[in-house]
Design a protein around this motif. Structure first.
Motif, short mmCIF file in Angstrom:
data_model
loop_
_atom_site.label_atom_id
_atom_site.label_comp_id
_atom_site.label_asym_id
_atom_site.label_seq_id
_atom_site.Cartn_x
_atom_site.Cartn_y
_atom_site.Cartn_z
N ALA A 48 79.28 38.74 7.10
CA ALA A 48 80.60 37.48 7.28
C ALA A 48 80.20 36.56 5.80
N VAL A 49 78.62 36.37 6.06
CA VAL A 49 78.38 35.51 4.76
C VAL A 49 78.55 36.08 3.38
N LEU A 50 78.37 37.32 3.35
CA LEU A 50 78.31 38.05 2.07
C LEU A 50 80.13 38.22 1.87
N ALA A 51 80.92 38.36 2.93
CA ALA A 51 82.22 38.28 2.60
C ALA A 51 82.75 36.99 2.03
N ARG A 52 82.08 36.12 2.37
CA ARG A 52 82.34 34.76 1.95
C ARG A 52 81.73 34.28 0.48
N GLY A 53 81.23 35.30 -0.09
CA GLY A 53 81.04 35.24 -1.54
C GLY A 53 79.77 34.90 -2.03
N MET A 54 78.72 34.60 -1.05
CA MET A 54 77.16 34.30 -1.22
C MET A 54 76.55 35.53 -2.17
N ALA A 55 75.82 35.32 -2.96
CA ALA A 55 75.33 36.34 -3.76
C ALA A 55 74.21 37.19 -2.64
N VAL A 56 74.31 38.38 -2.77
CA VAL A 56 73.53 39.30 -1.97
C VAL A 56 72.14 38.85 -2.26
N GLY A 57 71.42 38.90 -3.20
CA GLY A 57 70.11 38.53 -3.29
C GLY A 57 69.71 37.11 -2.65
N VAL A 58 70.68 36.18 -2.89
CA VAL A 58 70.21 34.68 -2.16
C VAL A 58 70.46 35.13 -0.56
N VAL A 59 71.46 35.79 0.02
CA VAL A 59 71.51 35.93 1.17
C VAL A 59 70.27 36.74 1.70
N TYR A 60 69.87 37.71 1.23
CA TYR A 60 68.90 38.61 1.81
C TYR A 60 67.51 38.00 1.59
#
Length: 108
Positions: A48-60
């Motif tokens: 859901a966070v990734l779908a909201r557009g946050m960069a994958v590197g930041v999320v992970y």
């Protein structure tokens, strides 16, 4: 809201990991449900966070760094696991690296 979802995902992942330890290799069956539900819900929130557009590197990066730090500290508190000076330095370095990733993403 996106950050709140990420924080919830971190909390669920840490809970699942600590439950995995508490399960003693799944010999204590009452801990299996928190492990499975925690990991599945955590991955769903990460999606859901990734779908909201946050960069994958930041999320992970944030997810893993916070998960490592919280799991190490709570493992010490709950299970008496070691938390040596070297481990604390490692946690600080991980957190510093995530901060640099976040600052780099914001600048880009």
């Amino acid at each position: 809201m996106t950050w709140a979802l990420l924080l919830a995902a971190i909390g669920l992942e840490v809970t699942a990991t600590l439950s995995l330890k508490a399960s003693d290799g799944f010999r204590r069956r009452r801990w299996i449900a928190p492990v499975v539900v925690g990991y599945l819900a955590s991955f769903a929130l990460i999606a859901a966070v990734l779908a909201r557009g946050m960069a994958v590197g930041v999320v992970y990066g944030v997810w893993v760094a916070c998960g490592v730090a919280l799991t190490a500290v709570l493992g010490r508190v709950i299970f008496g696991d070691p938390l040596t000076r070297t481990m604390r330095v490692g946690i600080a370095l991980i957190m510093g690296g995530v901060l640099l990733i976040e600052l780099g993403a914001a600048a880009g």
